[in-house]
Design a protein around this motif. Structure first.
Motif, PDB file in Angstrom:
ATOM      1  N   ARG A 148      -3.984  13.502  10.374  1.00 43.98           N
ATOM      2  CA  ARG A 148      -2.895  14.389  10.777  1.00 43.98           C
ATOM      3  C   ARG A 148      -2.137  14.859   9.537  1.00 43.98           C
ATOM      4  NH1 ARG A 148       0.111  11.156  15.613  1.00 43.98           N
ATOM      5  NH2 ARG A 148      -1.780  10.571  16.759  1.00 43.98           N
ATOM      6  N   GLY A 149      -1.770  16.125   9.526  1.00 46.94           N
ATOM      7  CA  GLY A 149      -0.978  16.632   8.406  1.00 46.94           C
ATOM      8  C   GLY A 149       0.399  15.981   8.413  1.00 46.94           C
ATOM      9  N   GLY A 150       0.938  15.689   7.245  1.00 40.27           N
ATOM     10  CA  GLY A 150       2.297  15.146   7.139  1.00 40.27           C
ATOM     11  C   GLY A 150       2.377  13.661   7.410  1.00 40.27           C
ATOM     12  N   ALA A 151       3.622  13.174   7.513  1.00 37.62           N
ATOM     13  CA  ALA A 151       3.871  11.734   7.649  1.00 37.62           C
ATOM     14  C   ALA A 151       3.954  11.323   9.114  1.00 37.62           C
ATOM     15  CB  ALA A 151       5.172  11.371   6.940  1.00 37.62           C
ATOM     16  N   VAL A 152       3.483  10.105   9.403  1.00 40.76           N
ATOM     17  CA  VAL A 152       3.543   9.527  10.751  1.00 40.76           C
ATOM     18  C   VAL A 152       4.084   8.105  10.613  1.00 40.76           C
ATOM     19  CG1 VAL A 152       2.169   8.793  12.755  1.00 40.76           C
ATOM     20  CG2 VAL A 152       1.508  10.863  11.490  1.00 40.76           C
ATOM     21  N   GLY A 153       4.902   7.679  11.541  1.00 40.99           N
ATOM     22  CA  GLY A 153       5.378   6.276  11.582  1.00 40.99           C
ATOM     23  C   GLY A 153       6.013   5.847  10.269  1.00 40.99           C
ATOM     24  N   PRO A 154       5.453   4.778   9.647  1.00 43.71           N
ATOM     25  CA  PRO A 154       6.058   4.281   8.404  1.00 43.71           C
ATOM     26  C   PRO A 154       6.049   5.321   7.284  1.00 43.71           C
ATOM     27  CG  PRO A 154       3.998   3.117   8.911  1.00 43.71           C
ATOM     28  CD  PRO A 154       4.299   3.971  10.082  1.00 43.71           C
ATOM     29  N   GLY A 155       5.216   6.363   7.437  1.00 47.90           N
ATOM     30  CA  GLY A 155       5.167   7.427   6.429  1.00 47.90           C
ATOM     31  C   GLY A 155       6.509   8.133   6.268  1.00 47.90           C
ATOM     32  N   LEU A 156       7.282   8.181   7.357  1.00 44.46           N
ATOM     33  CA  LEU A 156       8.601   8.831   7.283  1.00 44.46           C
ATOM     34  C   LEU A 156       9.507   8.046   6.327  1.00 44.46           C
ATOM     35  CD1 LEU A 156       8.911   9.455  11.121  1.00 44.46           C
ATOM     36  CD2 LEU A 156       8.323  11.152   9.371  1.00 44.46           C
ATOM     37  N   ALA A 157       9.424   6.705   6.417  1.00 44.74           N
ATOM     38  CA  ALA A 157      10.207   5.865   5.510  1.00 44.74           C
ATOM     39  C   ALA A 157       9.711   6.019   4.069  1.00 44.74           C
ATOM     40  CB  ALA A 157      10.123   4.403   5.941  1.00 44.74           C
ATOM     41  N   PHE A 158       8.395   6.173   3.913  1.00 45.90           N
ATOM     42  CA  PHE A 158       7.862   6.385   2.560  1.00 45.90           C
ATOM     43  C   PHE A 158       8.412   7.678   1.968  1.00 45.90           C
ATOM     44  CE2 PHE A 158       4.453   3.247   3.402  1.00 45.90           C
ATOM     45  CZ  PHE A 158       4.539   2.551   2.204  1.00 45.90           C
ATOM     46  N   ASN A 159       8.398   8.750   2.763  1.00 44.46           N
ATOM     47  CA  ASN A 159       8.900  10.024   2.249  1.00 44.46           C
ATOM     48  C   ASN A 159      10.333   9.880   1.750  1.00 44.46           C
ATOM     49  OD1 ASN A 159       6.716  11.658   2.348  1.00 44.46           O
ATOM     50  ND2 ASN A 159       7.186  12.574   4.343  1.00 44.46           N
ATOM     51  N   LYS A 160      11.119   9.137   2.506  1.00 46.25           N
ATOM     52  CA  LYS A 160      12.509   8.939   2.118  1.00 46.25           C
ATOM     53  C   LYS A 160      12.587   8.147   0.797  1.00 46.25           C
ATOM     54  CE  LYS A 160      16.739   7.619   4.311  1.00 46.25           C
ATOM     55  NZ  LYS A 160      17.247   6.578   5.171  1.00 46.25           N
ATOM     56  N   ALA A 161      11.790   7.054   0.750  1.00 43.21           N
ATOM     57  CA  ALA A 161      11.836   6.191  -0.439  1.00 43.21           C
ATOM     58  C   ALA A 161      11.265   6.892  -1.672  1.00 43.21           C
ATOM     59  CB  ALA A 161      11.076   4.900  -0.167  1.00 43.21           C
ATOM     60  N   LEU A 162      10.370   7.842  -1.457  1.00 40.71           N
ATOM     61  CA  LEU A 162       9.759   8.543  -2.598  1.00 40.71           C
ATOM     62  C   LEU A 162      10.717   9.593  -3.174  1.00 40.71           C
ATOM     63  CD1 LEU A 162       6.138   8.870  -1.157  1.00 40.71           C
ATOM     64  CD2 LEU A 162       6.785   7.547  -3.174  1.00 40.71           C
ATOM     65  N   GLY A 163      11.808   9.830  -2.468  1.00 37.52           N
ATOM     66  CA  GLY A 163      12.915  10.633  -2.974  1.00 37.52           C
ATOM     67  C   GLY A 163      12.541  12.027  -3.466  1.00 37.52           C
ATOM     68  N   GLY A 164      11.568  12.665  -2.837  1.00 37.85           N
ATOM     69  CA  GLY A 164      11.227  14.029  -3.223  1.00 37.85           C
ATOM     70  C   GLY A 164      10.273  14.117  -4.412  1.00 37.85           C
ATOM     71  N   GLN A 165      10.040  12.984  -5.086  1.00 35.56           N
ATOM     72  CA  GLN A 165       9.108  13.029  -6.229  1.00 35.56           C
ATOM     73  C   GLN A 165       7.655  13.057  -5.771  1.00 35.56           C
ATOM     74  OE1 GLN A 165      10.157  10.438  -9.678  1.00 35.56           O
ATOM     75  NE2 GLN A 165      11.673   9.612  -8.278  1.00 35.56           N
ATOM     76  N   ALA A 166       7.437  12.516  -4.569  1.00 30.59           N
ATOM     77  CA  ALA A 166       6.094  12.535  -3.986  1.00 30.59           C
ATOM     78  C   ALA A 166       6.283  12.599  -2.481  1.00 30.59           C
ATOM     79  CB  ALA A 166       5.324  11.271  -4.362  1.00 30.59           C
ATOM     80  N   GLU A 167       5.282  13.124  -1.775  1.00 32.67           N
ATOM     81  CA  GLU A 167       5.406  13.106  -0.316  1.00 32.67           C
ATOM     82  C   GLU A 167       4.048  12.945   0.350  1.00 32.67           C
ATOM     83  OE1 GLU A 167       7.274  16.661   1.031  1.00 32.67           O
ATOM     84  OE2 GLU A 167       5.526  17.909   0.587  1.00 32.67           O
ATOM     85  N   ILE A 168       4.091  12.440   1.595  1.00 33.20           N
ATOM     86  CA  ILE A 168       2.860  12.208   2.349  1.00 33.20           C
ATOM     87  C   ILE A 168       2.326  13.570   2.808  1.00 33.20           C
ATOM     88  CG2 ILE A 168       1.809  11.014   4.326  1.00 33.20           C
ATOM     89  CD1 ILE A 168       3.118   8.976   2.517  1.00 33.20           C
ATOM     90  N   ALA A 169       1.156  13.939   2.290  1.00 35.96           N
ATOM     91  CA  ALA A 169       0.556  15.224   2.664  1.00 35.96           C
ATOM     92  C   ALA A 169      -0.204  15.090   3.976  1.00 35.96           C
ATOM     93  CB  ALA A 169      -0.385  15.689   1.562  1.00 35.96           C
ATOM     94  N   ALA A 170      -0.827  13.939   4.180  1.00 31.51           N
ATOM     95  CA  ALA A 170      -1.579  13.713   5.416  1.00 31.51           C
ATOM     96  C   ALA A 170      -1.667  12.224   5.695  1.00 31.51           C
ATOM     97  CB  ALA A 170      -2.989  14.298   5.295  1.00 31.51           C
TER      98      ALA A 170
END
Lengths: 61, 347
Positions: free
Chosen positions: B29-51
């Motif tokens: 799936r494209g983007g973040a799912v479940g714990p991926g949302l927390a990862f996006n936050k913790a990555l602080g814009g320097q990296a993000e879940i693409a899929a």
């Protein structure tokens, strides 16, 4: 007799028989009862062969 | 621009379902799912879940090559620059799956990591091939695990070479790296020895691996006379689970007489195991503990006797120290009773 062989290897089992699937290692609900019993018998047969075989290291049968 | 990261999770964290969905084929799936949302936050814009790759745990351990291929294909498709898997905590199959995902991505040259509890079987199997950070044994530790994983991932992405396991906090990978010391090896060894003699703390530079290995016993010579016992970690117990063996993190095992039972039936036996879909084992407990077939073989004279009692526990997040102790107890009892060989079944 286990479905995830690398785990059996990492815990040190010496004679390992790979089985059908995690929730039914010694059966297969997709088969008829007769066929399923045959699958189980073959696996247990393999285990008995393994028990009678001399091994010097971890062996997957 | 933010680095693109692929996230690997299982059916449970992907919100698809529990054990009944563990055979689910992988989907991307494209983007973040479940714990991926927390990862996006913790990555602080320097990296993000693409899929996000979501895969059933049973499916993954049963189709490792296929899942590994899907991981590298997904990385290529999204032009991702890193992979993160899990965290898996003490879920054994999920730990195996996360180890597979992280080590496949690393083998493809991608910064990657996962995290799990120190007793997760995935650790032993995959620690040489992937960076694995420690977590607590259950998902209540998500809040600590995600920021630690995100910080480590950003470090990998920045091209910094991580320091040694002790300093960085990941599990030792068994990799030796050349380092310069002001003193030669002989001096360091003598200093270490003197500390040891004085009873002071010292740190070895190369820890000897501890292998849990036993010398194989010779094969059974006369099977037609031998007593064979059954032992399982698949949780088969008499209906009602009289010893209250826990569905996970079991604290005991049970000994159950099968007397002259020819077959384990659903009205008398069940599984107490909480780590796999119980449907099939409850329908026919012989699918985990093959009493029916061994009885046939006893009747045919292929084996001498099926021992009158079987031992059972639940192997699901069970502490290794407990499992070892119970194994020794059960082994000693069976040996005392003249049992010559044991068949252990595991789910």
């Amino acid at each position: 007799m286990a479905s995830i062989v690398p785990i059996s290897q990492s815990v040190g089992a010496n004679r390992i028989i790979p089985t059908v699937a995690i929730p039914h290692p010694l059966g297969n609900p997709a088969l008829s009862p007769g066929e399923e019993l045959e699958v189980r018998r073959k696996l247990v047969d393999k285990a008995l062969t393994a028990l009678q075989t001399d091994v010097t290291e971890q062996t997957v049968f | 621009m933010a680095y693109k990261v692929i996230h690997y999770i299982n059916q449970f964290f992907g919100g698809i379902g529990g054990e009944e969905m563990a055979d689910r084929r992988p989907e991307v799936r494209g983007g973040a799912v479940g714990p991926g949302l927390a990862f996006n936050k913790a990555l602080g814009g320097q990296a993000e879940i693409a899929a996000t790759i979501i895969c059933g745990d049973n499916y993954c351990v049963g189709h490792q090559e296929e899942v590994a291929r899907l991981i590298t294909d997904t990385v290529a498709q999204y032009q991702a620059e890193a992979l993160v898997a899990g965290p898996a905590f003490n879920a054994g199959r999920y730990g195996m799956a996360c180890g597979l995902a992280a080590s496949s991505a690393e083998a493809a040259g991608l910064p990657s990591l996962t995290a799990m509890y120190r007793e997760n079987p995935g650790l032993e199997v995959y620690k040489a091939g992937a960076y694995i950070l420690p977590t607590t044994d259950n998902a209540r530790g998500m809040g600590q695990a995600v920021p630690a994983m995100a910080a480590f991932l950003l470090k990998l992405l920045s091209g910094q070479k991580p320091g040694d396991a002790g300093t960085e906090g990941y599990f030792e990978r068994g990799v030796r790296v050349n380092t310069f010391y002001p003193e030669v090896g002989a001096e360091r060894a003598v200093t270490m020895l003197l500390k040891k003699i004085k009873g002071q703390d010292f740190k070895t530079e190369y820890r000897m691996p501890v292998f849990d290995r036993v010398t194989p016993r010779p094969g059974v010579r006369n099977l037609a006379q031998a007593t064979i016992a059954l032992v399982t970690s698949g949780g088969i117990v008499p209906k009602g689970n009289p010893d209250h063996i826990a569905a996970s993190s079991a604290r005991n095992y049970g000994a159950y007489e099968i007397g002259d039972l020819m077959d384990l039936t659903s009205d008398q036996f069940q599984t107490a195991h909480g780590g796999y879909d119980q449907t099939y084992a409850n329908q026919d407990p012989d699918r985990v503990l093959p009493v029916d077939v061994l009885r046939q073989m006893e009747k045919e004279g292929k084996i001498g006797r099926l021992y009158h009692t079987y031992y059972s526990t639940v192997g699901n997040g069970t502490a290794v120290a407990n499992a070892r102790k119970w194994g020794e107890e059960i082994g000693a009892r069976l040996k005392n009773e003249g049992v010559e060989a044991v068949i252990l079944t595991s789910t």
